[in-house]
Design a protein around this motif. Sequence first.
Motif, short mmCIF file in Angstrom:
data_model
loop_
_atom_site.label_atom_id
_atom_site.label_comp_id
_atom_site.label_asym_id
_atom_site.label_seq_id
_atom_site.Cartn_x
_atom_site.Cartn_y
_atom_site.Cartn_z
N ILE A 46 0.86 -1.19 0.00
CA ILE A 46 0.00 0.00 0.00
C ILE A 46 0.89 1.24 0.00
CG2 ILE A 46 -1.78 1.32 1.20
CD1 ILE A 46 -2.95 -1.21 2.24
N ILE A 47 0.56 2.14 -0.91
CA ILE A 47 1.26 3.43 -1.03
C ILE A 47 0.34 4.47 -0.42
CG2 ILE A 47 2.11 5.14 -2.69
CD1 ILE A 47 2.65 2.73 -4.63
N ILE A 48 0.79 5.13 0.64
CA ILE A 48 -0.09 6.07 1.36
C ILE A 48 0.55 7.46 1.45
CG2 ILE A 48 -1.41 6.52 3.48
CD1 ILE A 48 -0.88 3.68 4.37
N THR A 49 -0.22 8.48 1.13
CA THR A 49 0.14 9.85 1.51
C THR A 49 -0.75 10.20 2.69
OG1 THR A 49 0.62 10.44 -0.76
CG2 THR A 49 0.29 12.26 0.80
N PRO A 50 -0.19 10.26 3.89
CA PRO A 50 -1.06 10.46 5.05
C PRO A 50 -1.68 11.85 5.09
CG PRO A 50 1.25 10.55 5.70
CD PRO A 50 1.23 10.14 4.26
N GLN A 51 -2.92 11.88 5.47
CA GLN A 51 -3.59 13.15 5.72
C GLN A 51 -2.96 13.80 6.95
OE1 GLN A 51 -5.67 15.12 4.43
NE2 GLN A 51 -5.80 16.40 6.27
N ASP A 52 -2.82 12.99 7.98
CA ASP A 52 -2.19 13.43 9.24
C ASP A 52 -1.13 12.38 9.55
OD1 ASP A 52 -1.72 13.18 12.13
OD2 ASP A 52 -3.28 14.68 12.39
N GLY A 53 0.14 12.81 9.59
CA GLY A 53 1.25 11.87 9.68
C GLY A 53 1.17 10.92 10.86
N THR A 54 0.77 11.43 12.02
CA THR A 54 0.73 10.60 13.22
C THR A 54 -0.53 9.74 13.25
OG1 THR A 54 2.11 12.13 14.45
CG2 THR A 54 0.69 10.68 15.76
N ALA A 55 -1.65 10.31 12.85
CA ALA A 55 -2.90 9.55 12.86
C ALA A 55 -2.81 8.35 11.92
CB ALA A 55 -4.07 10.45 12.46
N ALA A 56 -2.00 8.47 10.86
CA ALA A 56 -1.89 7.39 9.87
C ALA A 56 -1.13 6.19 10.40
CB ALA A 56 -1.21 7.91 8.61
N ALA A 57 -0.50 6.32 11.57
CA ALA A 57 0.24 5.19 12.14
C ALA A 57 -0.66 3.98 12.32
CB ALA A 57 0.87 5.60 13.48
#
Length: 380
Positions: free
Chosen positions: A103-114
């Motif tokens: 999965i290739i992800i650009t996180p909306q919120d870097g920490t929440a995407a953990a």
Amino acid sequence: MLKKSPFYALMTILVVAAMALSACGPAATSAPTQFVATEPAAKLAVGIVLPTKDEPRWVQDETRFKEALTAAGYDVEILFSQGDSAKEKANVEALITKGVKVIIITPQDGTAAAAAAEAARAAGVKVISYDRLIRDTDAVDYYVTFDSVAVGAAQAQYLVDKAEGTGNPLYLYAGAASDNNAFLFFEGAWNVLQPKIADGTFVIKNSSEAVALQGKATLTRDEMAQIIGQVTTNWDFNTAKSLAEANLTVAGAADKGSVFILAPNDGTARAIADVFAADKDVTSYVVTGQDAEKASVQYIIDGKQSMTVLKDVRTLVGDAISAAIAFLEGKTPPQTNTYDNGVIDVPAKPSEVVSVDKDNVQEAVIDSGYWPAADFTGLP
Ligand code: BGC
């Protein structure tokens, strides 16, 4: 699902070779990467999650991913999170259920995407952080990125190069604090601007937090967070506009005249530029940007935005697909750098960026095939 076959091996070689070509550099004069599919292709077991359709930047990434993959005959599913970390996690879970392996992800919120990254890790799926770093987890396998510190440095260097004498009014704006890139851009800009604030070339006009820290050549993440908290655009056009309006309402005529504006990206640059252009006490302005969005390229041609930083999305897409294929084959993607995400040093290979203004817009943006000349009026 991916089938291991001689044909797959051939396709992989073709794709990797094409990607290597596409990685030649942002200002290369080649056309976008073309893939040649001679037989029905195997399905690429990769899903992509992008942050929002509301910014041209990410719609462009979607288009360039589709161009690169469908030309090769690969299926790809691209989902958008629309600024919502819960939707982002649901998107990741949906892709896991469909059986993707990467999965290739650009996180909306870097920490929440953990949490989303950890769900993928638990399912044995490799996680590639795309453009923005997923923070505060070890469940990130690779980071495909531009050199974001260099982006901020290029923006700041442009302001420095245009400034003469001392006492030049400087207005600082930043990206969203939930985006690790906002820190990298600001760090790069501060490295270049701070000595020029210290020597009196620039005077900060819109951030008491930045003024309080202006004697420090290097800032900690917490110190940057204090400044960013005061001058954040949240990557939002309307927030940027309101903040610029509020700043100019507070500033007196003596704080205006010929001004210098660090704007973090093109969308916010256009919003901020429009506000400054409308102020009768602003006689001229120099404003930065990034992304080479079409609307900003036109603004540069029209003299309404001074510069942008071209981050050639074709290169990033190529690197992401190459990394995904490496993982699918049980290999390790190339690494030249690491990025500290708060828990681990994530392996990465950052790409170069190009500073673009009216003088090189033809060469860097049009001749490179990034955007067609027909999309603009009044090219130099
Ligand atoms: C990206 C920029 C983009 C910004 C707002 C950053 O993380 O690197 O290219 O303009 O987000 O979406």
